[in-house]
Write a protein that holds these residues in place. Structure first.
Motif, PDB file in Angstrom:
ATOM      1  N   ASN A 146      49.558  11.385  59.678  1.00  0.00           N
ATOM      2  CA  ASN A 146      49.834  11.324  58.269  1.00  0.00           C
ATOM      3  C   ASN A 146      50.621  12.338  57.799  1.00  0.00           C
ATOM      4  O   ASN A 146      50.320  12.719  56.762  1.00  0.00           O
ATOM      5  CB  ASN A 146      48.339  11.422  57.882  1.00  0.00           C
ATOM      6  CG  ASN A 146      47.473  10.013  58.114  1.00  0.00           C
ATOM      7  OD1 ASN A 146      47.802   9.009  58.400  1.00  0.00           O
ATOM      8  ND2 ASN A 146      45.991  10.264  57.794  1.00  0.00           N
ATOM      9  N   ILE A 147      51.834  12.358  58.374  1.00  0.00           N
ATOM     10  CA  ILE A 147      52.726  13.406  57.709  1.00  0.00           C
ATOM     11  C   ILE A 147      54.175  12.712  57.211  1.00  0.00           C
ATOM     12  O   ILE A 147      54.699  12.128  58.267  1.00  0.00           O
ATOM     13  CB  ILE A 147      53.029  14.478  58.646  1.00  0.00           C
ATOM     14  CG1 ILE A 147      51.738  15.244  59.130  1.00  0.00           C
ATOM     15  CG2 ILE A 147      54.105  15.508  58.453  1.00  0.00           C
ATOM     16  CD1 ILE A 147      51.875  16.559  60.205  1.00  0.00           C
ATOM     17  N   MET A 148      54.451  12.983  56.298  1.00  0.00           N
ATOM     18  CA  MET A 148      55.666  12.410  55.624  1.00  0.00           C
ATOM     19  C   MET A 148      56.522  13.655  55.075  1.00  0.00           C
ATOM     20  O   MET A 148      56.347  13.892  53.978  1.00  0.00           O
ATOM     21  CB  MET A 148      55.809  11.298  54.835  1.00  0.00           C
ATOM     22  CG  MET A 148      55.339  10.059  55.272  1.00  0.00           C
ATOM     23  SD  MET A 148      55.687   8.614  54.328  1.00  0.00           S
ATOM     24  CE  MET A 148      57.275   8.532  54.455  1.00  0.00           C
ATOM     25  N   LYS A 149      57.435  14.355  55.848  1.00  0.00           N
ATOM     26  CA  LYS A 149      57.848  15.581  55.572  1.00  0.00           C
ATOM     27  C   LYS A 149      59.005  15.341  54.404  1.00  0.00           C
ATOM     28  O   LYS A 149      59.373  16.202  53.857  1.00  0.00           O
ATOM     29  CB  LYS A 149      58.822  16.130  56.753  1.00  0.00           C
ATOM     30  CG  LYS A 149      57.925  16.562  57.896  1.00  0.00           C
ATOM     31  CD  LYS A 149      58.806  17.101  59.125  1.00  0.00           C
ATOM     32  CE  LYS A 149      57.758  17.593  60.192  1.00  0.00           C
ATOM     33  NZ  LYS A 149      58.503  18.129  61.481  1.00  0.00           N
ATOM     34  N   SER A 150      59.300  14.231  54.247  1.00  0.00           N
ATOM     35  CA  SER A 150      60.470  13.958  53.200  1.00  0.00           C
ATOM     36  C   SER A 150      59.551  13.928  51.815  1.00  0.00           C
ATOM     37  O   SER A 150      60.441  13.633  50.789  1.00  0.00           O
ATOM     38  CB  SER A 150      61.137  12.821  53.357  1.00  0.00           C
ATOM     39  OG  SER A 150      60.336  11.488  53.399  1.00  0.00           O
ATOM     40  N   THR A 151      58.258  13.625  51.657  1.00  0.00           N
ATOM     41  CA  THR A 151      57.559  13.635  50.581  1.00  0.00           C
ATOM     42  C   THR A 151      56.829  14.840  50.092  1.00  0.00           C
ATOM     43  O   THR A 151      56.002  15.267  50.914  1.00  0.00           O
ATOM     44  CB  THR A 151      56.580  12.465  50.817  1.00  0.00           C
ATOM     45  OG1 THR A 151      57.218  11.219  51.138  1.00  0.00           O
ATOM     46  CG2 THR A 151      55.703  12.043  49.287  1.00  0.00           C
ATOM     47  N   ALA A 152      56.834  15.468  48.747  1.00  0.00           N
ATOM     48  CA  ALA A 152      56.026  16.547  48.451  1.00  0.00           C
ATOM     49  C   ALA A 152      54.733  15.779  47.526  1.00  0.00           C
ATOM     50  O   ALA A 152      54.980  15.226  46.399  1.00  0.00           O
ATOM     51  CB  ALA A 152      56.814  17.226  47.548  1.00  0.00           C
ATOM     52  N   TYR A 153      53.790  15.728  48.144  1.00  0.00           N
ATOM     53  CA  TYR A 153      52.515  15.131  47.693  1.00  0.00           C
ATOM     54  C   TYR A 153      51.931  15.805  46.400  1.00  0.00           C
ATOM     55  O   TYR A 153      52.113  17.310  46.346  1.00  0.00           O
ATOM     56  CB  TYR A 153      51.467  15.010  48.682  1.00  0.00           C
ATOM     57  CG  TYR A 153      51.504  13.766  49.415  1.00  0.00           C
ATOM     58  CD1 TYR A 153      51.734  12.358  48.834  1.00  0.00           C
ATOM     59  CD2 TYR A 153      51.522  13.932  50.971  1.00  0.00           C
ATOM     60  CE1 TYR A 153      52.054  11.464  49.901  1.00  0.00           C
ATOM     61  CE2 TYR A 153      51.787  12.967  51.794  1.00  0.00           C
ATOM     62  CZ  TYR A 153      52.189  11.583  51.094  1.00  0.00           C
ATOM     63  OH  TYR A 153      52.495  10.765  51.964  1.00  0.00           O
ATOM     64  N   SER A 154      51.562  15.408  45.407  1.00  0.00           N
ATOM     65  CA  SER A 154      50.992  16.051  44.178  1.00  0.00           C
ATOM     66  C   SER A 154      49.479  15.783  43.797  1.00  0.00           C
ATOM     67  O   SER A 154      48.762  16.624  43.304  1.00  0.00           O
ATOM     68  CB  SER A 154      51.762  15.794  42.959  1.00  0.00           C
ATOM     69  OG  SER A 154      52.112  14.633  42.739  1.00  0.00           O
ATOM     70  N   CYS A 155      49.139  14.566  44.208  1.00  0.00           N
ATOM     71  CA  CYS A 155      47.641  14.177  43.971  1.00  0.00           C
ATOM     72  C   CYS A 155      47.156  13.302  44.996  1.00  0.00           C
ATOM     73  O   CYS A 155      47.907  12.412  45.368  1.00  0.00           O
ATOM     74  CB  CYS A 155      47.595  14.066  42.653  1.00  0.00           C
ATOM     75  SG  CYS A 155      48.437  12.402  42.096  1.00  0.00           S
TER      76      CYS A 155
END
Length: 204
Positions: A146-155
């Motif tokens: 469940n890791i997408m290094k290109s995405t910075a999650y915020s909520c």
């Protein structure tokens, strides 16, 4: 809470302001107990729990926790979780003890969400990881898929009936047809590949 260092408690049914408390510093995070009778507020050098009175907030406990920028009470209110950079500390609401620490994120944890039965919680980090945790044993129960290094999650939010996680984040770099800064909502289900269900572009 806001930059004016005031904490305001609102009655959303009556649509009126109930309590205003002015502090010497800005509140970085805040959470209200499910009963509505307690607040946890994170400041730069400490975290405090207050009893909510008729026209004031009364300090009932002080925690040596610095820079807590995300705090959440559990659904039943017996626990609360406080985020310290890339760690999640679990506290007992009634005796104020720290009963566990959840570690696994390699970057700042941006959002946490409790399950309805309070047996676990989910977290999303700036490094693009979404993890599920079990309070019994204080361990992570999911794999590293469940890791997408290109995405910075915020909520994020969690649906107990389906076990699905919805996580909102923005792309750090332009790749796979997505522009840098593009905001997307991703659906995460156990045993399935991450799916983008509502892409969009955010313009400040």
């Amino acid at each position: 809470a806001a930059l004016d260092k005031n904490v305001r408690v609102w009655n959303f049914l009556k649509k009126q302001l109930e309590v205003v408390k002015c502090f010497d510093e800005e509140a970085l995070s805040i959470a209200c107990h499910p009963t509505g009778l307690r607040l946890v507020i994170g400041f730069k050098y400490r975290m405090c729990m207050f009893n909510l009175l008729v026209n004031d907030l009364h300090l009932c406990s002080d925690f040596p926790v610095k820079n807590c920028r995300e705090v959440r009470f559990s659904t039943g209110g017996q626990y609360f979780a406080a985020v310290i950079v890339n760690r999640i500390l679990i506290f007992s609401t009634y005796n104020f003890d720290c009963i566990g620490s959840l570690q696994g994120h390699s970057s700042m944890v941006k959002s946490i969400c409790w399950t309805k039965n309070d047996t676990g919680l989910v977290s999303a980090g700036f490094e693009g990881a979404v993890y599920e945790w079990k309070i019994d044993g204080m361990k992570r129960e999911d794999a590293d898929d469940n890791i997408m290094k290109s995405t910075a999650y915020s909520c994020l939010c969690y649906d107990d009936s389906t076990g699905m996680i919805a996580a909102m984040g923005s792309n750090k770099v332009a790749e796979q047809g997505a522009q840098e800064g593009e905001v997307s909502l991703r659906q995460i289900s156990k045993g399935q590949e991450l799916r983008c269900v509502k892409p969009g572009y955010f313009s400040a």
